[in-house]
Design an enzyme around this catalytic site. Sequence first.
Site, PDB file in Angstrom:
ATOM      1  N   LYS A 102      -0.906 -27.910  -4.403  1.00  0.00           N
ATOM      2  CA  LYS A 102      -0.416 -29.070  -3.571  1.00  0.00           C
ATOM      3  C   LYS A 102       0.057 -29.954  -4.564  1.00  0.00           C
ATOM      4  CE  LYS A 102       0.925 -30.593   0.498  1.00  0.00           C
ATOM      5  NZ  LYS A 102       1.632 -29.708   1.523  1.00  0.00           N
ATOM      6  N   SER A 112       4.389 -27.156   4.761  1.00  0.00           N
ATOM      7  CA  SER A 112       3.538 -27.856   5.088  1.00  0.00           C
ATOM      8  C   SER A 112       3.420 -28.552   6.478  1.00  0.00           C
ATOM      9  CB  SER A 112       3.527 -28.982   4.103  1.00  0.00           C
ATOM     10  OG  SER A 112       2.318 -29.706   4.084  1.00  0.00           O
TER      11      SER A 112
END
Length: 587
Positions: free
Chosen positions: A190, A386
Amino acid sequence: MSFFKRVLSTVTGIIVFCVLSFFGLVFLIAVLGSGSEDMAQVKPNSVLELKLDFPIKDYAGKTVFKQYAFLNEDKKNGLFNIIDAINYAAIDDKIKGISIDNNFIRAGISQIKELRRALSKFKESGKFVVAYADIFTQKDYYLSSVADTIYLNPAGMMEFKGLYSERLYFKDFQEKTGLKMEVVRLGKYKSAVEPFLTNEMSDNNREQISVYLNALWTEMKKDISDSRNISSERLNMIADSLLGRTPDLAKGSKLIDRVAYHDEYIDALKQAVGVDTNKDLKSITIEEYSKYAASRVANYTSKDKIAVIYAEGEIIYGEGDQNKVGQGAMNKSLRKVRKDKNVKAVVLRINSPGGSALASELIWREIELTKKEKPVIVSMGNLAASGGYYIASNADKIIAEPTTITGSIGVFGMLPNGKGLSERMGINAEQVVTNKNAVTYSFFEPLSDEQRAFIKEGILDIYDLFTSRVAQGRNLTREQVEDIAQGRVWTGTDALKNGLVDELGGLDLALERAAEVAEIKDYKIREFPVFEKDLDKMLREFGLIKAKETILKEELGEESYNMLKEIKSLSEKKGTQLLFPFSTEIK
């Protein structure tokens, strides 16, 4: 007394002027709006000009002004309006062929792939597709490579060199300025917040960027190879040695067919449609033709409908608009189609990097309610990452392009901290509280260990919820999800292999699958959301935003302005984020 009369008359004059200006502006907008809707006429023996030098959005958008209905907009220059126009041109006797002329296309790779697919289908009608450029950017060439004949100006140039992506890092910048970002993240891939934690790209981030760039390049090479009859190995050699950088090298490498000036290209078009070179070539732009085609596309008598709901842009908590996905407009659309008995299926078209975790969950919930009554099929565009994947995860079927960027199942939280900056400027903030945790966050104080622990706890809860949604929606175990999560980005091709999507294809395939599940053949398509705007509010802001953007661009330059805009965007994010690891500009 005369003084007060003069003041009163001045104030009255100002009020009258403002009122007249307001109605004058409304009238001007109405006139311009009505003029833009004039329908262009297609002349016999015409060439369709596929000039795509404007931002290509999946959905052009429908806009409704509640107070001023005459200002309502229903644009027809979205990606699928353009594709519908190309499809209609194939059966339109007045259109003899398509010209792709000096594009400088502003679209994503997956969008270009959809356009190539439509042009390939158009060629099956026996009509021609030709392309010309003074300069071929890599994306322009990817689109134009589908043409029967490709022209390049003798003094022109071509980019054919492979793909790259560039990231800026701000760790030292933060230390020098005293303005820092407090970051909590979950997922080793991430990387949205990585530029604020380090000065160099992490190995994990470099790995995932390299993997998806190579996957995209492989898909582009495959398409170009099929169209130009050049092997993928040879295309790699051409890119590595820059053997397309000049017109002669490009022709020698078989990337193009002819080196010619634009007037020679126009003469060739005239010859193709049977027009004398001393006469004008009849043509119509794709934007004009899209309106024309939309009014003539078959309108089935069947009452059955398939609703296409577009989620395009970053996901925010709020209403949303043409550039942002908000749960307000999205959930209104889902509720509307759920109540419409004639809507037999829903296709959710996603082109989003994600965003607000809360808004993503609220949209997910509305999709879950809709799915209980009608089939929901997801079509992924350039991005469905996401939060964009979050809202896709519970669909009955997910269809992605091979070049779609998806996954990124991870969470981060970020808060700006100006303690160092304020100290340097001589500013000190003092707090007075009634309870121990009354100050959960202050811009002027760094996060305490306890505050950081609370934020991390919330992020862990959201990550747990996110992975459980994916496991439930995709029929995977939590362990299987964890193996492909951690914020890792996947292309559509890899997502198919690891179970994140079901099939590879475009919106046309998603509509086909929706019709199959709903057991219908003839149907109308209805597009959502319909965006509501407040003209009075817009007029209050009239000219201010554009003027500010223009001044900043002129003073800072395009790249510095974009960097500033990105930093500002990151600093404004509120709440926990499910966002694609980095801003993507593939070059």
